[in-house]
Each structure stands twice: as structure tokens, then as C-alpha cells.
Scaffold this active site. Structure first.
Site, PDB file in Angstrom:
ATOM      1  N   LEU A  63      62.963  37.984  36.941  1.00 12.37           N
ATOM      2  CA  LEU A  63      61.634  37.504  36.577  1.00 12.37           C
ATOM      3  C   LEU A  63      60.629  38.651  36.601  1.00 12.37           C
ATOM      4  O   LEU A  63      60.676  39.515  37.478  1.00 12.37           O
ATOM      5  CB  LEU A  63      61.179  36.407  37.537  1.00 12.37           C
ATOM      6  CG  LEU A  63      62.018  35.131  37.557  1.00 12.37           C
ATOM      7  CD1 LEU A  63      61.447  34.144  38.561  1.00 12.37           C
ATOM      8  CD2 LEU A  63      62.092  34.495  36.177  1.00 12.37           C
ATOM      9  N   ASN A  82      74.721  23.967  39.576  1.00 11.60           N
ATOM     10  CA  ASN A  82      73.682  23.757  40.594  1.00 11.60           C
ATOM     11  C   ASN A  82      72.569  22.868  40.059  1.00 11.60           C
ATOM     12  O   ASN A  82      72.019  22.036  40.792  1.00 11.60           O
ATOM     13  CB  ASN A  82      73.128  25.096  41.086  1.00 11.60           C
ATOM     14  CG  ASN A  82      73.946  25.672  42.227  1.00 11.60           C
ATOM     15  OD1 ASN A  82      74.169  25.011  43.234  1.00 11.60           O
ATOM     16  ND2 ASN A  82      74.419  26.898  42.055  1.00 11.60           N
ATOM     17  N   GLU A 120      77.097  25.543  47.853  1.00 10.56           N
ATOM     18  CA  GLU A 120      75.860  25.823  47.114  1.00 10.56           C
ATOM     19  C   GLU A 120      75.174  24.525  46.698  1.00 10.56           C
ATOM     20  O   GLU A 120      73.959  24.362  46.872  1.00 10.56           O
ATOM     21  CB  GLU A 120      76.164  26.651  45.860  1.00 10.56           C
ATOM     22  CG  GLU A 120      76.474  28.105  46.107  1.00 10.56           C
ATOM     23  CD  GLU A 120      76.652  28.851  44.796  1.00 10.56           C
ATOM     24  OE1 GLU A 120      75.834  28.671  43.877  1.00 10.56           O
ATOM     25  OE2 GLU A 120      77.620  29.623  44.682  1.00 10.56           O
ATOM     26  N   GLY A 153      75.454  25.613  34.701  1.00 18.19           N
ATOM     27  CA  GLY A 153      74.442  24.756  35.314  1.00 18.19           C
ATOM     28  C   GLY A 153      74.958  23.752  36.329  1.00 18.19           C
ATOM     29  O   GLY A 153      74.404  22.657  36.437  1.00 18.19           O
ATOM     30  N   MET A 203      70.132  34.375  34.730  1.00 16.40           N
ATOM     31  CA  MET A 203      70.665  35.734  34.788  1.00 16.40           C
ATOM     32  C   MET A 203      69.662  36.818  34.398  1.00 16.40           C
ATOM     33  O   MET A 203      70.048  37.955  34.131  1.00 16.40           O
ATOM     34  CB  MET A 203      71.904  35.837  33.882  1.00 16.40           C
ATOM     35  CG  MET A 203      73.018  34.900  34.275  1.00 16.40           C
ATOM     36  SD  MET A 203      73.575  35.130  35.980  1.00 16.40           S
ATOM     37  CE  MET A 203      74.301  36.762  35.852  1.00 16.40           C
ATOM     38  N   GLU A 222      59.530  40.174  43.838  1.00 13.32           N
ATOM     39  CA  GLU A 222      59.658  41.146  42.747  1.00 13.32           C
ATOM     40  C   GLU A 222      61.019  41.828  42.689  1.00 13.32           C
ATOM     41  O   GLU A 222      61.310  42.539  41.729  1.00 13.32           O
ATOM     42  CB  GLU A 222      58.572  42.233  42.886  1.00 13.32           C
ATOM     43  CG  GLU A 222      57.161  41.747  42.631  1.00 13.32           C
ATOM     44  CD  GLU A 222      56.514  41.030  43.804  1.00 13.32           C
ATOM     45  OE1 GLU A 222      55.365  40.574  43.653  1.00 13.32           O
ATOM     46  OE2 GLU A 222      57.165  40.898  44.876  1.00 13.32           O
ATOM     47  N   HIS A 264      71.938  32.108  45.950  1.00 12.99           N
ATOM     48  CA  HIS A 264      72.787  33.289  45.762  1.00 12.99           C
ATOM     49  C   HIS A 264      74.106  33.076  46.502  1.00 12.99           C
ATOM     50  O   HIS A 264      74.100  32.606  47.646  1.00 12.99           O
ATOM     51  CB  HIS A 264      72.072  34.535  46.308  1.00 12.99           C
ATOM     52  CG  HIS A 264      72.835  35.805  46.084  1.00 12.99           C
ATOM     53  ND1 HIS A 264      72.900  36.408  44.845  1.00 12.99           N
ATOM     54  CD2 HIS A 264      73.576  36.572  46.922  1.00 12.99           C
ATOM     55  CE1 HIS A 264      73.646  37.505  44.947  1.00 12.99           C
ATOM     56  NE2 HIS A 264      74.056  37.620  46.196  1.00 12.99           N
TER      57      HIS A 264
END
Length: 200
Positions: A97, A21, A183, A19, A94, A151, A113
Site C-alpha cells: 500500500l 481468508n 489463519e 480469497g 499482493m 508503511e 501473514h
């Protein structure tokens, strides 16, 4: 000015691991952001400790606790709907969805990413696998991308990117460490810009 401009922007974060980020987003203390939920797909993820330290409500929805992927995804959707977020930030989450989650929160889900999409995205492209693939291909540069989630893995509209040169002697670890610093900066900046546009 929209409804969002009249109250804090409710942000939920989905996590599975350390975690960092998430921590960057918390530490940024973006004035108009209220973190309403940190949801982890794994028990014991250190990101949950980060949520606790920041006094953010958290919940574990472990995919191992469900006999089907569908039931796991349904429970994630239930928890998200209960939290009523305006924006969802994937921060090292990970699991892909489900269609139902994407549909319920379309245009509101951000992901970061560790590569320059559309290159080096898709199934299996996470963590060290991404950086190893970049090095194996002899790329001269890499970086990170914040995009909207749809998707498909790592496929939605790109919101922002940062680039770094690939240096002689780089390993997946050294490249990952340089990109991770970017990031953190890019995710904070992009979230600020994203919620700013929601005020228009």
C-alpha cells in the site's frame, strides 16, 4: 459508545487471488459487519467470485492497466474513499500500500501473514516462500499473525498470533495447509475483537 456502535462497521477487503481468508470472514457472518467493497489487484481472481456469491460490491484495479505504480495506487485510494470503510482487511493482497493509502486509513488496515512476525516478514516473504524459509531455518514452530498495516511490509503493530508446531517431514505445502486453517479462525476472531474495541 462511539458512532461506529450505532451502525454497521463498514469493511472493505483487498484481494489478489483465491480469497480463502475473505471467504472465512464472509462465512463468519459477524453481525455488526457490512462488507462494502472487495477490491482485487488482478483480473480473474477467484476472490471476486466469492464477493459476487455473497452479493458484495467488487471492483478490479489491475496494476497492469496503469503505466506507473503511482497511478495504480491513486486509483486504489479513490475506490477506497468512495466505499468509506471503517476497516480494511488485506486478504491475500499482493501489492504494497502507498504512503497515501496508509495515511488516509491509518490504524484501520488489518493484514494476516502466514508466519510469526517479526520473523519471516518483509519483501518476498509471501505464500510458499515463507514456509520454505521457516523449514530451511529449522524452526520448531510457525503460525500466523494479524497486524496493523503501516508503511513497511509486515511491520505494523501485532494484534494476535496463533502457533503450530513444525512436524518432522513437513513440506511448505503441508505446513501452509495447517497454518491456513488457523489463519481463517484467527482473522475472524481478531476482526471481531478489533471492531469491538472501536465501539468503546
Amino acid at each position: 459508545m462511539g458512532v461506529v456502535a450505532q451502525r454497521p462497521v463498514r469493511v472493505a477487503a483487498l484481494v489478489s487471488g483465491n480469497g480463502t481468508n475473505l471467504q472465512a470472514l464472509i462465512d463468519a457472518k459477524i453481525p455488526q459487519v457490512e462488507f462494502v467493497l472487495v477490491l482485487s489487484s488482478k483480473e480473474g481472481a477467484y476472490a471476486l467470485e466469492r464477493a459476487k456469491n455473497a452479493q458484495i460490491p467488487s471492483v478490479v484495479v489491475s496494476y497492469k492497466a496503469f503505466d506507473t505504480e503511482e497511478r495504480f495506487q491513486q486509483e486504489v485510494l479513490v475506490k477506497l474513499k468512495e466505499a468509506k470503510p471503517d476497516v480494511i482487511c488485506l486478504a491475500g493482497y499482493m501489492r504494497k500500500l502507498s504512503q497515501e493509502i496508509v495515511t488516509a486509513f491509518r490504524g484501520k488496515i488489518l493484514n494476516i501473514h502466514p508466519a510469526l512476525l517479526p520473523k519471516y516478514g518483509g519483501p518476498g516473504m509471501y505464500g510458499a516462500h515463507v514456509h520454505a524459509a521457516v523449514l530451511a531455518a529449522g524452526e520448531k514452530e510457525s503460525g500466523c499473525t494479524v497486524h496493523l498495516v503501516d508503511e513497511h511490509y509486515d511491520h505494523g503493530d501485532i494484534l494476535a498470533q496463533e502457533r503450530v508446531p513444525v512436524l518432522p517431514g513437513d513440506t511448505p505445502v503441508t505446513l501452509a495447509n495447517r497454518i491456513l486453517v488457523l489463519e481463517h479462525q484467527l482473522y475472524v476472531r481478531t476482526l471481531k475483537e478489533f471492531i469491538g474495541k472501536k465501539d468503546d
